[in-house]
Design a protein around this motif. Sequence first.
Motif, short mmCIF file in Angstrom:
data_model
loop_
_atom_site.label_atom_id
_atom_site.label_comp_id
_atom_site.label_asym_id
_atom_site.label_seq_id
_atom_site.Cartn_x
_atom_site.Cartn_y
_atom_site.Cartn_z
N ASP A 230 30.45 39.93 48.05
CA ASP A 230 29.49 38.84 48.18
C ASP A 230 30.01 37.51 47.65
N ILE A 231 30.80 37.53 46.57
CA ILE A 231 31.28 36.28 46.01
C ILE A 231 32.13 35.52 47.03
N PHE A 232 32.94 36.22 47.77
CA PHE A 232 33.80 35.57 48.76
C PHE A 232 33.06 35.14 50.02
N LYS A 364 37.96 36.64 55.53
CA LYS A 364 39.08 37.42 54.99
C LYS A 364 40.43 36.88 55.40
N GLY A 365 40.47 36.08 56.46
CA GLY A 365 41.74 35.51 56.88
C GLY A 365 42.06 34.19 56.21
N TYR A 366 41.18 33.73 55.30
CA TYR A 366 41.47 32.48 54.60
C TYR A 366 42.76 32.66 53.80
N ASN A 367 43.69 31.71 53.89
CA ASN A 367 45.00 31.91 53.27
C ASN A 367 45.57 30.63 52.69
N MET A 368 46.52 30.83 51.81
CA MET A 368 47.27 29.73 51.19
C MET A 368 48.70 30.21 50.97
N THR A 369 49.60 29.28 50.74
CA THR A 369 50.99 29.61 50.42
C THR A 369 51.19 29.57 48.92
N LYS A 383 40.63 40.19 44.11
CA LYS A 383 39.36 40.55 43.48
C LYS A 383 38.76 39.29 42.83
N PRO A 384 37.46 39.09 42.97
CA PRO A 384 36.84 37.84 42.51
C PRO A 384 36.78 37.69 40.99
N LEU A 385 36.98 36.45 40.55
CA LEU A 385 36.86 36.09 39.14
C LEU A 385 35.49 35.45 38.86
N ASP A 386 34.52 35.64 39.75
CA ASP A 386 33.17 35.10 39.61
C ASP A 386 33.20 33.58 39.46
N PHE A 387 33.92 32.92 40.37
CA PHE A 387 33.95 31.46 40.45
C PHE A 387 34.62 30.81 39.23
N MET A 388 35.35 31.58 38.45
CA MET A 388 35.91 31.09 37.19
C MET A 388 37.39 30.73 37.33
N TRP A 389 37.66 29.50 37.77
CA TRP A 389 39.05 29.04 37.84
C TRP A 389 39.76 29.03 36.48
N PRO A 390 39.07 28.77 35.36
CA PRO A 390 39.80 28.76 34.09
C PRO A 390 40.57 30.04 33.81
N ILE A 391 40.07 31.19 34.28
CA ILE A 391 40.82 32.43 34.06
C ILE A 391 42.18 32.36 34.74
N ALA A 392 42.21 31.81 35.95
CA ALA A 392 43.47 31.70 36.67
C ALA A 392 44.37 30.61 36.09
N PHE A 393 43.76 29.49 35.72
CA PHE A 393 44.56 28.35 35.24
C PHE A 393 45.08 28.52 33.82
N GLN A 394 44.29 29.14 32.96
CA GLN A 394 44.59 29.08 31.53
C GLN A 394 45.24 30.33 30.95
N THR A 395 45.13 31.48 31.60
CA THR A 395 45.73 32.68 31.04
C THR A 395 47.25 32.61 31.13
#
Length: 396
Positions: A230-232, A364-369, A383-395
Amino acid sequence: MTRLSHLLVLFATIATFAAPTVAQAAGSACDSPGWIDKPDAAFAADCVDVAFNGSLEERERLAWMFFARVNQLIDDPSGGMSKSGKVPVWMAWPTDPDTFGTLKRFDFNTMVPRTVMEPSAEKKDLEAGRISEADPDSANEEVTRNKISYDYLVDSGLTTKIDVAEFFKDNDAVDMPVGSVELKASWLQLPKGETAPEGALVFRFKGGDYWWRGLHIQVKMQSLKNPVEDIFYSEDPSWFWTTFEFNDNPGVRKVRETLITQRAPLPREEIDRILDEAGLAGFGFQAYAPNGTQIRFTQDGSGEVPVILGHTDMEDFAGAPNTAQPQYWTHFEASCHSCHATASYNPETETFFPFSVPTGALHKGYNMTNSAGTVVYLGQGFKPLDFMWPIAFQTK
């Protein structure tokens, strides 16, 4: 008019007063006396119907209520950060460096405002999945969060890459608790001898004076039934988004009136009443206003027309033809919900989905390089991080 007509008018009038709309009924709990002091989780639960079933006007009012809540004034022990000796409470909340850059537990009992600017890594210069921390124009974006959000991130082991990998051995999605509040403030340092725009709030940190350009507000209102999918892809809402901006930022009026899609400005007397109820009258918050609100990918959840919401400084990369001149923009591609929805992690490759700024519904076909030059697809194991970009940016 006949006697029957009189009776019909009377019955219609009685029905109008006796049967409030769903949003009105929900609002009675949301804005009941003491709303400013309710615990974050209780306030979110009381206001979920207004947030997701209310009109644009009711959502705008809720945006002001969230703004008032996070800007509750606390004492500044240093005595030098503002002329009043008071600062907003969020300036005592943990920042990204407080959350992801240390093993020391943040102390919510003291609630002393920080005197040092703690910006997060700049996201505007992301290229091929790499984050640039360069700050050539002295602009800073500072992310803070409330205790509910902080405790979940730390207790779930979502603050280091090795612990994120461990988390997804037993979980398929991050599910932030209801009442989580994430903020992002935009600051601009004042060179010596220069002054801020008239009406802008200025705070003194160690290293200089900064004027406050605006504030993103992101609040978790409810969990989704199936967050993994659902998040996606679902239009069912879970977070409430709004972004406040200084009213005299260059071009902001044009962006609000012609490019932002979901806004309903409140009358000045209504804004003053909310601020007065919150004890904030006279501090200077009237110089700021929401650019709009967002709760899903597209207008009415139809999947057709993307919701556009952003801030002229924090999302200037999404404006065209010249990112630095919002007053000339003819197009603005910014969407809090769509952008944050792609925040995700692939347990098989142990990588995060590259940062991007989509608008509208995802698939599902949304993509990036990615940084290795490989095209990755959202639907291939992320797998979704529940809209939380800080997890991706800061870890790290």
